[in-house]
Design a protein around this motif. Structure first.
Motif, PDB file in Angstrom:
ATOM      1  N   SER A 209       0.734  -1.212  -0.008  1.00  0.00           N
ATOM      2  CA  SER A 209       0.057   0.111   0.138  1.00  0.00           C
ATOM      3  C   SER A 209       0.968   1.359  -0.022  1.00  0.00           C
ATOM      4  N   GLY A 210       1.871   1.122  -0.716  1.00  0.00           N
ATOM      5  CA  GLY A 210       2.817   2.444  -0.981  1.00  0.00           C
ATOM      6  C   GLY A 210       2.199   3.206  -2.099  1.00  0.00           C
ATOM      7  N   SER A 211       3.228   4.264  -2.460  1.00  0.00           N
ATOM      8  CA  SER A 211       2.515   5.034  -3.489  1.00  0.00           C
ATOM      9  C   SER A 211       2.367   4.348  -4.698  1.00  0.00           C
ATOM     10  N   ILE A 212       3.116   3.530  -5.196  1.00  0.00           N
ATOM     11  CA  ILE A 212       2.801   2.677  -6.563  1.00  0.00           C
ATOM     12  C   ILE A 212       1.656   1.635  -6.346  1.00  0.00           C
ATOM     13  N   GLY A 213       1.585   1.050  -5.341  1.00  0.00           N
ATOM     14  CA  GLY A 213       0.407   0.244  -5.300  1.00  0.00           C
ATOM     15  C   GLY A 213      -0.598   1.034  -5.019  1.00  0.00           C
ATOM     16  N   LEU A 214      -0.875   2.173  -4.360  1.00  0.00           N
ATOM     17  CA  LEU A 214      -2.235   2.749  -4.455  1.00  0.00           C
ATOM     18  C   LEU A 214      -2.439   3.612  -5.757  1.00  0.00           C
ATOM     19  N   ALA A 215      -1.397   3.847  -6.412  1.00  0.00           N
ATOM     20  CA  ALA A 215      -1.399   4.395  -7.787  1.00  0.00           C
ATOM     21  C   ALA A 215      -2.129   3.221  -8.571  1.00  0.00           C
ATOM     22  N   ALA A 216      -1.680   2.231  -8.620  1.00  0.00           N
ATOM     23  CA  ALA A 216      -2.165   1.006  -9.301  1.00  0.00           C
ATOM     24  C   ALA A 216      -3.445   0.576  -8.992  1.00  0.00           C
ATOM     25  N   ALA A 217      -3.885   0.684  -7.764  1.00  0.00           N
ATOM     26  CA  ALA A 217      -5.298   0.392  -7.368  1.00  0.00           C
ATOM     27  C   ALA A 217      -6.138   1.359  -7.908  1.00  0.00           C
ATOM     28  N   LEU A 218      -5.869   2.572  -7.843  1.00  0.00           N
ATOM     29  CA  LEU A 218      -6.843   3.793  -8.388  1.00  0.00           C
ATOM     30  C   LEU A 218      -6.944   3.421 -10.132  1.00  0.00           C
ATOM     31  N   ILE A 219      -6.005   3.230 -10.558  1.00  0.00           N
ATOM     32  CA  ILE A 219      -5.998   3.137 -11.953  1.00  0.00           C
ATOM     33  C   ILE A 219      -6.732   1.904 -12.419  1.00  0.00           C
ATOM     34  N   LEU A 220      -6.495   0.716 -11.669  1.00  0.00           N
ATOM     35  CA  LEU A 220      -7.298  -0.411 -11.978  1.00  0.00           C
ATOM     36  C   LEU A 220      -8.737  -0.255 -11.757  1.00  0.00           C
ATOM     37  N   ARG A 221      -8.887   0.422 -10.645  1.00  0.00           N
ATOM     38  CA  ARG A 221     -10.584   0.754 -10.233  1.00  0.00           C
ATOM     39  C   ARG A 221     -11.020   1.603 -11.256  1.00  0.00           C
TER      40      ARG A 221
END
Ligand SMILES: [Zn+2]
Ligand SMILES: [Zn+2]
Length: 348
Positions: free
Chosen positions: A185-197
């Motif tokens: 849940s770091g910056s890349i993980g959260l960014a990826a989660a937002l893009i996937l959503r």
């Protein structure tokens, strides 16, 4: 000008340095607005050198320590090189831009086959060339992408982690309508989660630290519960051995695991489990300027309020070490996703 330079392990100084040079024909000089601090900066500061050349000069950039740190840069174009101007690219003086920090050698097989991000010799702005923790930075124009209208300089400083996440999502086939898990849940993980959503996927996030899951919760992302049916796509962004094991465990038979996290040492891996379940393991390396950074900037413009939830701290350049790198290396690091440094060029 003022800058924050890496001199040696544990020795990063806020100091005056010679001005960033006037741009060469294919370069631009940028007045830095904001520069994000990254896990790799903290690692280089506390445990390096890993990427900063200390003995011999870097084969592509010709530089060695001391080096100005910082690669997550937003700023305004200050001067444009002659050839760049003649090409009338969209990076005129005054334009708000973000950077791809990799400087490829330009001559190897990867560079010649349109895969510069896989160049074995690439230099890295903020590691083997002077970076953005400074009032000004001079960089190759090819690595610069303008921000779309309406995007502010502060949000644009998130472009690098979002471009890395964009590349990772592309590497696993830009899924739509799938069940996805992001580990880390770091910056890349959260960014990826937002893009996937935003791509219409169902997204859960996992992290070993409850504290680090807080921003995921704020963003309305579900925490992952083990034991359910396997997910179609897992993105490993933690770089932890346990995160990699979870990623492979959580993928359904026939599922895909995208790898962006970088463990500090080799991790054990259950090959037969991956073979029997026909998992596809897909590596992902950094990002590309046109294919990743440009759409990442568009994504930031369209989703700025959610993206800005990743910004957990802002400090001035003079406090980049004490209020930034030291904080990210200390006990409060779990409270931070992204600390931005106000660089103090004439750009903000
Ligand atoms: Zn970074
Ligand atoms: Zn190359």
């Amino acid at each position: 000008m003022w800058a924050v330079r890496w001199h040696g392990r544990g020795d990063v100084r806020h100091e005056t340095v010679p001005d960033a040079p006037a741009p060469g024909p294919r370069e631009v000089r940028i007045a830095v607005a904001w520069c994000g601090l990254c896990g790799s900066d903290v690692l280089e500061y506390r445990e390096g050198p890993f990427q900063v050349p200390v003995g011999a000069e870097h084969p592509v950039t010709g530089r060695r320590a001391p080096i100005v740190l910082g690669h997550e840069v937003s700023g305004r174009v200050r001067d444009v090189g002659a050839e760049v101007r003649a090409e009338a690219r969209d990076i005129a003086e005054g334009a708000l831009v973000a950077l791809n920090a990799l400087i490829p050698c330009g001559t190897c097989r990867e560079c010649r086959s349109d895969a510069e991000h896989l160049c074995p010799d690439f230099g890295h702005i903020g590691m083997s060339a002077d970076g953005g923790l400074a009032q000004y930075v001079t960089v190759p124009a090819a690595m610069v992408v303008p921000a779309p209208p309406g995007l502010d300089a502060e949000t644009a400083a998130l472009a690098e982690p979002f471009a890395v996440a964009w590349h990772l999502v592309r590497r696993v086939g830009s899924p739509r309508g799938r069940a996805c898990l992001v580990v880390g849940s770091g910056s890349i993980g959260l960014a990826a989660a937002l893009i996937l959503r935003a791509g219409g996927n169902e997204v859960a996030v996992a992290d070993v630290s409850k504290e680090r899951l807080a921003p995921a919760r704020t963003l309305g992302l579900a925490a992952f519960a083990e034991g359910g049916p396997g997910v179609d796509v897992v993105l490993e962004c933690s770089g932890a051995a346990a995160g990699f094991a979870l990623a492979c465990r959580a993928a359904r038979p026939g599922g895909t695991v995208g790898l962006a996290g970088l463990p500090g040492a080799p991790v054990p891996f259950d090959v037969s489990a991956a073979a029997h379940r026909e998992l596809t393991l897909t590596g992902s390396m950094s990002h590309r300027a046109e294919a990743d950074l440009r759409p990442a900037l568009d994504f930031l413009a369209a989703h700025a309020p959610a993206a800005r939830a990743l910004i957990t701290g802002r400090v001035d350049l003079a406090a980049a070490v004490t209020g930034g790198l030291d904080v990210l290396a200390g006990p409060a690091r779990g409270r931070h996703t992204k600390i931005l440094v106000r660089a103090g060029g004439d750009a903000a």
